[in-house]
Design a protein around this motif. Structure first.
Motif, short mmCIF file in Angstrom:
data_model
loop_
_atom_site.label_atom_id
_atom_site.label_comp_id
_atom_site.label_asym_id
_atom_site.label_seq_id
_atom_site.Cartn_x
_atom_site.Cartn_y
_atom_site.Cartn_z
N LEU A 4 -60.03 58.72 15.53
CA LEU A 4 -58.90 58.09 15.56
C LEU A 4 -57.61 58.55 15.94
O LEU A 4 -57.24 59.75 15.69
CB LEU A 4 -58.56 57.29 14.15
CG LEU A 4 -57.58 56.26 14.05
CD1 LEU A 4 -57.93 55.10 14.81
CD2 LEU A 4 -57.04 56.14 12.64
N GLY A 5 -56.85 57.99 16.89
CA GLY A 5 -55.84 58.75 17.37
C GLY A 5 -54.76 58.58 16.15
O GLY A 5 -54.62 57.47 15.85
N GLU A 51 -72.34 51.44 11.55
CA GLU A 51 -72.96 50.38 11.76
C GLU A 51 -72.50 49.27 11.35
O GLU A 51 -73.06 48.35 10.87
CB GLU A 51 -74.60 50.74 11.31
CG GLU A 51 -75.24 51.50 12.35
CD GLU A 51 -76.80 51.47 11.84
OE1 GLU A 51 -77.20 51.42 10.67
OE2 GLU A 51 -77.43 51.75 12.61
N GLU A 52 -70.97 49.42 10.96
CA GLU A 52 -70.33 48.36 10.19
C GLU A 52 -69.61 47.37 11.55
O GLU A 52 -69.32 47.93 12.52
CB GLU A 52 -69.16 48.92 9.29
CG GLU A 52 -69.57 49.56 8.03
CD GLU A 52 -70.16 48.50 7.23
OE1 GLU A 52 -69.92 47.41 7.28
OE2 GLU A 52 -70.81 48.98 6.03
N GLN A 56 -59.24 46.06 10.02
CA GLN A 56 -60.31 46.73 9.31
C GLN A 56 -60.83 47.63 9.88
O GLN A 56 -61.49 47.23 11.14
CB GLN A 56 -61.06 45.72 8.48
CG GLN A 56 -62.12 46.48 7.51
CD GLN A 56 -61.54 46.95 6.37
OE1 GLN A 56 -60.70 46.58 5.90
NE2 GLN A 56 -61.97 48.25 5.96
N ARG A 57 -60.97 48.69 9.36
CA ARG A 57 -61.74 49.76 10.26
C ARG A 57 -62.61 50.47 9.35
O ARG A 57 -62.07 51.31 8.58
CB ARG A 57 -60.90 50.57 11.04
CG ARG A 57 -61.45 51.77 12.00
CD ARG A 57 -60.46 52.73 12.76
NE ARG A 57 -61.14 53.62 13.60
CZ ARG A 57 -61.56 55.00 12.92
NH1 ARG A 57 -61.37 55.46 11.69
NH2 ARG A 57 -61.98 55.81 13.94
N THR A 58 -63.99 50.77 9.50
CA THR A 58 -64.76 51.59 8.99
C THR A 58 -65.48 52.63 9.72
O THR A 58 -66.30 52.01 10.72
CB THR A 58 -66.04 50.63 8.10
OG1 THR A 58 -65.16 49.66 7.41
CG2 THR A 58 -66.71 51.47 7.36
N ASN A 59 -65.18 53.67 9.68
CA ASN A 59 -65.93 54.68 10.60
C ASN A 59 -66.32 55.93 9.73
O ASN A 59 -65.92 56.36 8.74
CB ASN A 59 -64.54 55.23 11.37
CG ASN A 59 -65.09 55.61 12.76
OD1 ASN A 59 -65.33 55.20 13.61
ND2 ASN A 59 -65.08 57.26 12.75
N ARG A 60 -67.55 56.38 10.36
CA ARG A 60 -68.05 57.60 9.67
C ARG A 60 -68.34 58.53 10.74
O ARG A 60 -68.32 58.28 11.59
CB ARG A 60 -69.78 57.20 9.46
CG ARG A 60 -70.13 57.89 8.11
CD ARG A 60 -71.74 57.72 7.79
NE ARG A 60 -72.38 58.72 8.56
CZ ARG A 60 -73.71 58.59 8.66
NH1 ARG A 60 -74.57 57.52 8.10
NH2 ARG A 60 -74.53 59.36 9.39
N GLU A 117 -57.36 49.80 6.18
CA GLU A 117 -56.96 48.37 6.29
C GLU A 117 -55.59 48.46 6.90
O GLU A 117 -54.64 49.23 5.98
CB GLU A 117 -56.67 47.62 4.82
CG GLU A 117 -58.08 47.12 4.21
CD GLU A 117 -58.13 46.42 3.10
OE1 GLU A 117 -57.04 45.73 2.62
OE2 GLU A 117 -59.17 46.10 2.56
N GLN A 118 -55.10 47.87 7.93
CA GLN A 118 -53.90 47.91 8.64
C GLN A 118 -53.05 46.42 8.77
O GLN A 118 -53.87 45.69 9.15
CB GLN A 118 -54.10 48.59 9.98
CG GLN A 118 -52.70 48.79 10.86
CD GLN A 118 -53.08 49.30 12.12
OE1 GLN A 118 -53.60 48.56 13.10
NE2 GLN A 118 -52.80 50.57 12.51
#
Length: 935
Positions: A119-120, A211-212, A238-242, A308-309
């Motif tokens: 993420l920037g 895989e979200e 919403q962002r879910t990152n692994r 959550e933004q």
């Protein structure tokens, strides 16, 4: 989502327009309005750099509706600003794929970003560190919950912003120029649009590792009723990152073992002599022992980052005439993150361990620094760790402002009052289980690995790991700023000095306050004060799951490896006994208050030299700053007992400066413009560096103190450039810039605290050590940074009619600097965050209802931090390809497909030389499908 624009130099027919508006970043409605419309508008001078009185009514969101048309308008508008600057303006939600404002800005000339787990986050201008950049929203310096002055752009949703201008040469009317530049952000207002506006967008994004599927929604609604107008906008994502990582592989100086008492130190010296032929002359000479290094820790890690933004803006405008306007603007938002980290690591430098066997060493790669790197080593008692970490950050920001524009006769009056605030609450927890035993650790091509030793498999032996502690930390940061400004412009028509077109002067007052509270706690049993679980409870006594089952998604991506840990949800449930609250430490509180009064004046001149029209803006800004810093100083007990006492302390400081500026442009020939600028500017030190505080790093045997006596970092700078406009709307530009920077803030050794008691995590005595004291100081001397910036914006139809619809938009920035970082071993080191080379290249295609863009962004290597003030750790050069395609269903609806990190690039880093990697991270590819309706 954003389209690149650039502010413009003035052509001869529009001298009068510039004389009214010069000194302000013409963003918002002015930037992307048609040129002939701008020439007919009468504008009012506004020192906020965000608008002019009449120009803001132009519709900047739907400029021709396409990326190529927006670029074409941008080349026309390049003549309307005497300064060097670049802008992006909201034109179409599908212009480019991005996750936040930072990523929307990365395609601007000279702008690069720092990435954190895909993420920037922060923005760098012209390769310089992020703290050298000034950031404002609607002419208010932005509050930050970071504790510093740099702004984390990941908290801002780009959908609620109207335009962003990166200003690279300041005028006297600007609040502060920034040594790298000034980022000026504007939110939308109702009179930006010439009719009712309603737009809605929705997006679903898929991450290839987690895989979200994450949703994002945004809308904007605006209308005017006679003299009144109102606008609201909202965005939520919403962002879910692994992220899977083999990282944390830092250098550790051999003094860790050699200075140890008993057999640990003598054995380490004997092994060095036996296996590597290294004879240590003085085991306590850090200059000698710090040049022999080994791996500090080898870690395999899985991060799951849930974000959550949300952001919202509102604007109310009253505009009864073209000479009077009143605006009330509000911006609210939040950025909440929960990051789970599951770490299986081998801490080779444990307090029980020393060298056993050196299998391989490297005495050639870093021989120019007299360094030897132990590449493959067996250790006697490595501390194997299973760590379940949880980081919860909640950031809320808000901004309120009122702006008055009034143009009575030959005068232009602008008044501003505003407030900007941010609050960040952080909650950190670390569940730690350890197992001691011999191990063998070594570097690999991607990082490091720990081999099984003596029948012990660190990844699959939960019964061998003993509970050590469940540690918690909390931090609360509040940042508030109030500002007021009055700006006056007078049009001039003097017979004895016809070249003087206008004068401008004003005053600005700001009051900024930042406070920080901190606390930590440690749980070692089922109740307060209990240590019943220490060394009795094992990892196997808690519910265990494979880490990728906890986080979800694919198998561990860095290597074929799997292990089990305690989830952070279970850790909270099991180990936080009823009533537990992390206590705040009064001794860690600090507050910094800063008041700044600025007075400025400048003049605009228009004249011809032969057939060449010239415009010059010259001025000066005086600043008077007062700083009050208060907090606590940790003083070692004087009665002979161990420990420290928090003593209240405060100090007031002040400084003054005069900052001149000069900007000019000239039209040398048809469509060929010359720009030049010179100025002095400053960046104030981070408030965390000014604050009275002392933090401790037990593993590094170091105290870090604040320094209320810090002064700003200053720079003298100049720039010259040429811009060639092509008849088909294209642009070729080149500029050369030079900066001389003084007073760079660095961490330096300023003292030593002897005989500091150091305890192990289980409360036993580790020993008594001398702790170094480091403080930020203004370094002596001046350093130079020079650079070249190139821009090419070309419709390819100029080459052949068959290429209609194809075009490129590219830029390249190159730096050369004598600015060095601070390495106690005198290792030549660029300053943290400075990249010597960066470029962006976009190929676009637009025909009828279809459009497509592919963009490649490259940033050269840069120093991320300097480990223990000795070893520079580099973030490796990184290039990323993004893709965007759109299909317009009709005049009001559009579908888009976007891909971020198309080729699934890894983020890598190394210490001093790529032969010694310190990180290898994979954050995956992000694919999103979006829909937009615009009415």
């Amino acid at each position: 989502m954003m389209t690149t624009c650039r502010e413009a130099a003035l052509s001869a027919p529009h001298r009068k327009l510039l004389s009214l508006a010069i000194g302000h970043a013409l963003i918002g409605g002015l930037l992307c309005a048609p040129l002939h419309t701008l020439a007919q508008e009468t504008t009012a001078a506004t020192p906020d750099g965000s608008t002019t009185l009449e120009a803001r009514q132009l519709d900047t969101v739907t400029v021709a509706g396409t990326y190529s048309k927006a670029l074409e308008k941008a080349t026309d508008l390049k003549r309307y600003d005497v300064r060097f600057s670049d802008s992006i303006v909201a034109t179409d939600v599908a212009d480019f794929p991005e996750q936040n404002l930072a990523e929307a800005m990365q395609r601007m000339p000279g702008v690069t970003i720092e990435r954190n787990k895909g993420l920037g986050t922060r923005v760098n201008v012209r390769g310089l560190p992020s703290e050298f950049t000034m950031v404002s929203i609607n002419n208010l310096a932005t509050a930050s919950g970071s504790g510093g002055r740099d702004v984390q752009f990941d908290i801002f949703a780009s959908e609620v912003l109207q335009s962003v201008t990166v200003q690279k040469s300041p005028t006297a009317a600007d609040e502060e120029g920034g040594i790298a530049g000034s980022v000026q952000i504007a939110t939308a207002r109702p009179f930006d649009f010439d009719q009712r506006k309603l737009a809605f967008s929705a997006e679903a994004a898929h991450n290839s590792i987690s895989e979200e599927v994450d949703p994002k929604l945004s809308f904007i609604a605006s209308d005017t009723w006679g003299d009144w107008g109102a606008l609201v906008s909202y965005s939520r994502a919403q962002r879910t990152n692994r992220t899977d990582a083999n990282s944390g592989i830092n250098f550790r100086p051999m003094g860790r073992f050699l200075e140890a008492s008993g057999t640990r130190g003598t054995q380490a010296a004997a092994v060095l002599a036996r296996d590597a032929g290294i004879v240590v002359k003085d085991r306590r000479d850090s200059n000698e022992t710090s040049r022999i290094v080994f791996q500090d820790k080898v870690g395999d890690r899985v991060y799951l980052n849930d974000q959550e933004q949300w952001g919202a803006t509102a604007s109310l405008q009253y505009k009864p005439s073209n000479t009077f306007g009143l605006s009330l603007d509000a911006m609210l938002g939040g950025f909440d993150t929960t990051e789970d980290e599951y770490d299986a690591a081998a801490y080779t430098a444990s307090s029980r361990s020393t060298l056993d066997t050196i299998h391989a060493y490297d005495d050639t790669t870093l021989s120019q620094y007299g360094m030897v790197v132990l590449r493959d080593v067996s250790y006697t008692a490595t501390q194997h760790e299973m760590l379940s970490k949880e980081r919860i950050n909640e950031t809320d920001y808000r901004q309120l402002s009122a702006n008055l524009d009034w143009a009575p006769g030959d005068w232009k009056v602008n008044a501003l009052v505003g407030y900007s605030g941010a609050r960040r609450d952080s909650d950190f927890a670390n569940l730690k289980h350890v197992a001691y035993g011999p191990s063998r650790s070594r570097w690999t091509a991607r990082g490091g690995e720990t081999l099984p030793s003596a029948g012990f498999d660190m990844y699959n032996s939960p019964g061998a790991y003993r509970f050590e502690a469940y540690e918690t930390e909390v931090e609360q940061v509040k940042d508030d700023k109030y500002a007021a400004q009055l700006d006056l412009t007078r049009q001039m028509n003097l017979a004895f000095l016809p070249a003087l077109s206008s004068v401008q002067f004003g005053a600005r007052y700001t009051d900024k306050s930042k406070t920080r509270e901190y606390g930590m706690g440690k749980i070692q049993g089922p109740g307060a004060g209990s240590t019943a679980w220490v060394n009795t409870r094992t990892l196997a006594d808690s519910p265990l799951r494979n880490v990728t089952d906890i986080t979800g998604g694919k198998a561990y991506q860095v290597k074929e490896l799997q292990w089990a840990q305690v989830s952070n949800d279970d850790a909270r449930r099991i180990f936080r006994y009823p009533g537990y609250v992390t206590p705040l430490d009064d001794g860690q509180f600090y507050q910094v208050d800063e008041q700044v009064l600025s007075l400025y004046a400048m003049a605009n001149f228009d004249f011809d030299i032969g057939r060449v029209p010239v415009h010059i803006n010259a001025g000066a800004r005086g600043v008077d700053t007062t700083v009050d810093s208060s907090g606590f100083h940790q003083v070692q007990n004087s009665d002979g007992s161990t420990g420290y006492t928090a003593t209240p302390i405060s100090k007031q400081g002040s400084y003054r400066d005069v900052l001149p500026s000069l900007n000019m442009n000239a039209e040398l020939a048809h469509n060929l413009l010359l720009r030049a600028a010179a100025s002095e500017t400053l960046m104030r030190p981070a408030l965390t560096d000014i604050a009275y505080k002392r933090t401790v790093s037990w593993n590094d045997f170091r105290f870090s103190d604040g320094n209320p006596d810090l002064k700003p970092t200053t720079a003298k700078q100049w720039e010259v450039g040429l811009e060639q406009y092509l008849d088909n709307g294209g642009l070729l530009a080149a500029s050369y810039f030079w900066k001389q920077i003084q007073g760079v803030v660095r961490q330096e050794l300023t003292g030593v605290v002897p005989n500091v008691e150091k305890l192990n995590a289980n409360g036993s005595l580790d020993g008594y050590y001398d702790f170094d004291v480091y403080q930020p100081v203004n370094a002596d001397g001046a350093y130079k940074v020079t650079g070249l910036e190139l821009v090419a914006q070309l419709p390819l139809s100029m080459l052949h009619p068959a290429l209609e619809g194809l075009g490129i938009n590219a830029n390249y920035t190159m730096l050369d600097n004598s600015l060095t970082g601070a390495s106690d071993l005198d290792i030549p080191t660029p300053p943290e965050g400075l990249a010597e080379k960066a470029y962006n290249f976009t190929l676009y295609y637009e025909r009828d209802r279809f459009d497509a863009r592919v963009s490649y962004n490259y940033k050269d290597k840069y120093v991320e931090y300097i480990e223990r003030n000795m070893y520079p750790v580099y973030r490796d050069a990184y290039g990323q390809t993004d893709l965007s395609m759109g299909y317009r269903l009709n005049d009001h609806m559009k579908l888009s497909l976007e891909v971020i990190n198309l080729t699934d690039e890894a983020t890598t880093g190394y210490t001093i030389d790529p032969a010694f990697p310190t990180m290898y991270e994979l954050s995956g590819r992000r694919v999103s499908l979006g829909f937009r309706a615009d009415f």
